[in-house]
Design a protein around this motif. Structure first.
Motif, mmCIF file in Angstrom:
data_model
loop_
_atom_site.group_PDB
_atom_site.id
_atom_site.type_symbol
_atom_site.label_atom_id
_atom_site.label_comp_id
_atom_site.label_asym_id
_atom_site.label_seq_id
_atom_site.Cartn_x
_atom_site.Cartn_y
_atom_site.Cartn_z
ATOM 1 N N UNK A 29 -52.925 -85.834 -62.677
ATOM 2 C CA UNK A 29 -52.158 -84.651 -62.344
ATOM 3 C C UNK A 29 -51.050 -84.936 -61.342
ATOM 4 N N UNK A 30 -49.894 -84.286 -61.554
ATOM 5 C CA UNK A 30 -48.758 -84.404 -60.638
ATOM 6 C C UNK A 30 -48.148 -83.013 -60.466
ATOM 7 N N UNK A 31 -47.819 -82.658 -59.233
ATOM 8 C CA UNK A 31 -47.122 -81.404 -58.965
ATOM 9 C C UNK A 31 -45.633 -81.685 -58.843
ATOM 10 N N UNK A 32 -44.833 -80.972 -59.663
ATOM 11 C CA UNK A 32 -43.382 -81.174 -59.653
ATOM 12 C C UNK A 32 -42.699 -79.844 -59.385
ATOM 13 N N UNK A 33 -41.480 -79.863 -58.859
ATOM 14 C CA UNK A 33 -40.764 -78.611 -58.593
ATOM 15 C C UNK A 33 -40.581 -77.792 -59.873
ATOM 16 N N UNK A 34 -40.806 -76.485 -59.765
ATOM 17 C CA UNK A 34 -40.645 -75.594 -60.912
ATOM 18 C C UNK A 34 -39.231 -75.020 -60.871
ATOM 19 N N UNK A 35 -38.314 -75.728 -61.530
ATOM 20 C CA UNK A 35 -36.919 -75.310 -61.599
ATOM 21 C C UNK A 35 -36.644 -74.660 -62.949
ATOM 22 N N UNK A 36 -35.883 -73.563 -62.933
ATOM 23 C CA UNK A 36 -35.608 -72.851 -64.179
ATOM 24 C C UNK A 36 -34.874 -73.719 -65.187
ATOM 25 N N UNK A 37 -34.038 -74.644 -64.709
ATOM 26 C CA UNK A 37 -33.227 -75.451 -65.622
ATOM 27 C C UNK A 37 -33.816 -76.839 -65.852
ATOM 28 N N UNK A 38 -35.039 -77.057 -65.433
ATOM 29 C CA UNK A 38 -35.668 -78.364 -65.643
ATOM 30 C C UNK A 38 -36.448 -78.371 -66.946
ATOM 31 N N UNK A 39 -36.186 -79.389 -67.767
ATOM 32 C CA UNK A 39 -36.993 -79.625 -68.948
ATOM 33 C C UNK A 39 -38.248 -80.406 -68.552
ATOM 34 N N UNK A 40 -39.191 -80.461 -69.468
ATOM 35 C CA UNK A 40 -40.394 -81.264 -69.222
ATOM 36 C C UNK A 40 -40.006 -82.713 -68.937
ATOM 37 N N UNK A 83 -37.827 -78.832 -74.032
ATOM 38 C CA UNK A 83 -38.961 -77.975 -73.665
ATOM 39 C C UNK A 83 -38.906 -77.770 -72.152
ATOM 40 N N UNK A 84 -38.735 -76.533 -71.708
ATOM 41 C CA UNK A 84 -38.476 -76.272 -70.293
ATOM 42 C C UNK A 84 -39.748 -75.891 -69.549
ATOM 43 N N UNK A 85 -39.829 -76.339 -68.309
ATOM 44 C CA UNK A 85 -41.005 -76.069 -67.491
ATOM 45 C C UNK A 85 -41.299 -74.580 -67.407
ATOM 46 N N UNK A 86 -40.235 -73.766 -67.329
ATOM 47 C CA UNK A 86 -40.404 -72.321 -67.179
ATOM 48 C C UNK A 86 -41.055 -71.676 -68.398
ATOM 49 N N UNK A 87 -41.069 -72.365 -69.532
ATOM 50 C CA UNK A 87 -41.706 -71.824 -70.734
ATOM 51 C C UNK A 87 -43.220 -71.743 -70.589
#
Length: 246
Positions: A29-40, A83-87
């Motif tokens: 597991x890794x915690x990454x910033x949840x940015x609206x414009x970040x893809x997976x 595929x975006x993180x926000x999805x």
């Protein structure tokens, strides 16, 4: 910085397989910033750049053109650059290598079998009785172009293979992308080739059970399921009219 000011994060659960130390894949597991414009793919790049440089995955263009960043995201074959993180809400997001392929390391799979299948359908224009270099032009009408254009949009991402229940169970199956590629040339007015010997097999078009997941996951709307069904009709007609080639 207070807890309220902490940037939001999302957890990536990434399949890790390091052949020098792992007997089978494990999840990390890794915690990454949840940015609206970040893809997976951006999340994976953050992990590699900031958290764990040993993580291995493929990518190139980041624009959905090269097809190299295909992975299973929450069980679905996806291009990670699209595929975006926000999805995925609050997460977690589980990222695994594509199913049906041997894993080399982490998220990197062996694509040699896939490339062999593509080359087996003779994916080039065949001109009988002509020797290269070919200097003549072979003009096409817009209608002739439209006949095969859809099948030419494939980016070889292999998502259709990972989604295909036949290929996952039977690696000898020629597979959706290779058959669609063959149809791209079969329907090209400039091509004079004959791929019947490669396609009219139990391991080719007749092995397809028409689940349709290959078309559903295709990011370029190639519709390989349609290509397979169309060639089944061609092969059936040719068994009755053997001089018919298309």
């Amino acid at each position: 910085m207070t807890d309220a000011e902490q940037p939001a994060t999302i957890r990536l659960e990434v399949a890790r397989y390091r052949p020098e130390q792992d007997s089978e894949p494990v999840f990390q597991g890794y915690d990454v910033p949840l940015m609206d414009d970040w893809a997976v793919l951006d999340g994976l790049a953050y992990v590699k750049d900031r958290l764990d440089g040993s993580l291995s995955f493929r990518w190139s263009c980041r624009m959905g053109i090269c097809g190299s960043c295909g992975m299973n995201v929450n069980g679905e074959p996806r291009l990670t650059c699209g595929s975006f993180l926000a999805e995925y809400g609050d997460g977690p997001i589980r990222i695994e290598p594509l199913k049906g392929f041997p894993v080399i390391r982490d998220l990197v799979v062996d694509i040699d079998d896939f490339l062999d299948k593509l080359s087996s359908v003779r994916p080039w224009l065949i001109r009988e009785g002509e020797e290269p270099p070919l200097t003549a032009e072979y003009a096409q009408t817009p209608e002739q172009l439209d006949a095969y254009k859809q099948y030419s949009m494939c980016v070889n991402c292999m998502l259709c293979y990972s989604a295909c229940p036949v290929y996952v169970l039977d690696p000898d199956f020629l597979g959706p992308a290779a058959i669609a590629l063959a149809q791209r040339y079969n329907l090209d007015s400039r091509d004079m080739g004959d791929r019947f010997d490669v396609l009219n097999l139990d391991e080719a078009v007749w092995g397809c059970v028409f689940v349709g997941d290959c078309t559903r996951v295709c990011p370029k709307h190639v519709d390989p399921a349609e290509a397979i069904q169309r060639y089944k009709l061609t092969a059936a007609l040719r068994s009755v009219l053997p001089w018919s080639r298309r």
